[in-house]
Design an enzyme around this catalytic site. Sequence first.
Site, PDB file in Angstrom:
ATOM      1  NE  ARG A   1      -3.198  -2.654   2.752  1.00  0.00           N
ATOM      2  CZ  ARG A   1      -3.845  -3.039   3.845  1.00  0.00           C
ATOM      3  NH1 ARG A   1      -4.095  -2.156   4.809  1.00  0.00           N
ATOM      4  NH2 ARG A   1      -4.239  -4.286   3.990  1.00  0.00           N
TER       5      ARG A   1
ATOM      6  CD  GLU B   1      -1.106  -4.537  -1.930  1.00  0.00           C
ATOM      7  OE1 GLU B   1      -2.222  -5.093  -1.846  1.00  0.00           O
ATOM      8  OE2 GLU B   1      -0.738  -3.645  -1.127  1.00  0.00           O
TER       9      GLU B   1
ATOM     10  CG  ASP C   1      -5.665  -2.922  -1.203  1.00  0.00           C
ATOM     11  OD1 ASP C   1      -5.606  -4.154  -1.300  1.00  0.00           O
ATOM     12  OD2 ASP C   1      -4.955  -2.256  -0.426  1.00  0.00           O
TER      13      ASP C   1
ATOM     14  CG  HIS D   1      -7.235  -2.733   2.636  1.00  0.00           C
ATOM     15  ND1 HIS D   1      -7.929  -3.154   3.756  1.00  0.00           N
ATOM     16  CD2 HIS D   1      -6.596  -3.821   2.146  1.00  0.00           C
ATOM     17  CE1 HIS D   1      -7.702  -4.442   3.945  1.00  0.00           C
ATOM     18  NE2 HIS D   1      -6.910  -4.881   2.976  1.00  0.00           N
TER      19      HIS D   1
ATOM     20  CD  GLU E   1      -5.607  -7.478  -2.485  1.00  0.00           C
ATOM     21  OE1 GLU E   1      -6.538  -7.963  -1.813  1.00  0.00           O
ATOM     22  OE2 GLU E   1      -4.507  -7.144  -2.000  1.00  0.00           O
TER      23      GLU E   1
END
Length: 267
Positions: free
Chosen positions: A25, A51, A53, A66, A125
Amino acid sequence: MHLQNSEKKKPALTFSKPFLVIAHRGDSISAPENTLPAFQRAIDAGADMIELDVQLTSDNVPVVFHDATLEKHSNGFGVLSDFPVKKIRSLDAGSWFSKAFAGEKIPLLTEVLELVKNRILLNIEIKPESVTENADSGIEYKVCELVRLFGMEEQVLISSFDYRVFERVHNIDPAIKTGLLYNREQSGRLSPAELMQTYQTFSFHCSRWQLRKKWIKECRQIGVPIYVYTVNGRRTMRSLIKKGIAGIFSDKPERLKEVSGRLLATG
């Protein structure tokens, strides 16, 4: 908040490095997770990959956040997908972390792609709560459409705990890599190697607690990289790297880069 692109410690844009430092994140120990400052700091720290979300607003705009609900990491209340992008963009996503980040917005995926293009690898993701039965116009299509619009097919990896995502991404654009986040319920008795063959994903992702020695051996035999989340301690970092893990997600990418650099330099 406008962030200038910096060439400082620019990482190599390749998935084939022996080891990838993956900023979980973003550099989420020094800036609020899943925000542009966290992503910029990850780039400045020399991470190889970020990474993040992604989920959809009620009017189908991909935003970077997230949790399914807004309370923990913004001043909003309720389920994110119940609100249009205009409302989501009006929220403060920084004050919960520090007054220094007061007023920081929940990023649009387009803003992140603009920030990281040609600078760092990106693991997007897709949150399971955003995956619907509509494969033709759902979140997978929205994300892939933006990745192609920015010409970042070779820079992006799309992962999910929802295994329906992989076939959909492959059908939309087979050039975009996918990563399977281990979901025990969906996996049944299948091993990681069998899962890779079934879903044709590029990489296998699991937690440090789920990881098994035989999984490392199996994936090495078929040439599938294993990425492990989320590790912040030096001792565990060193242990995993020595076992041959291909990448680690960490809230502390600068620390992970230091540890991995020393280990790989000494062989």
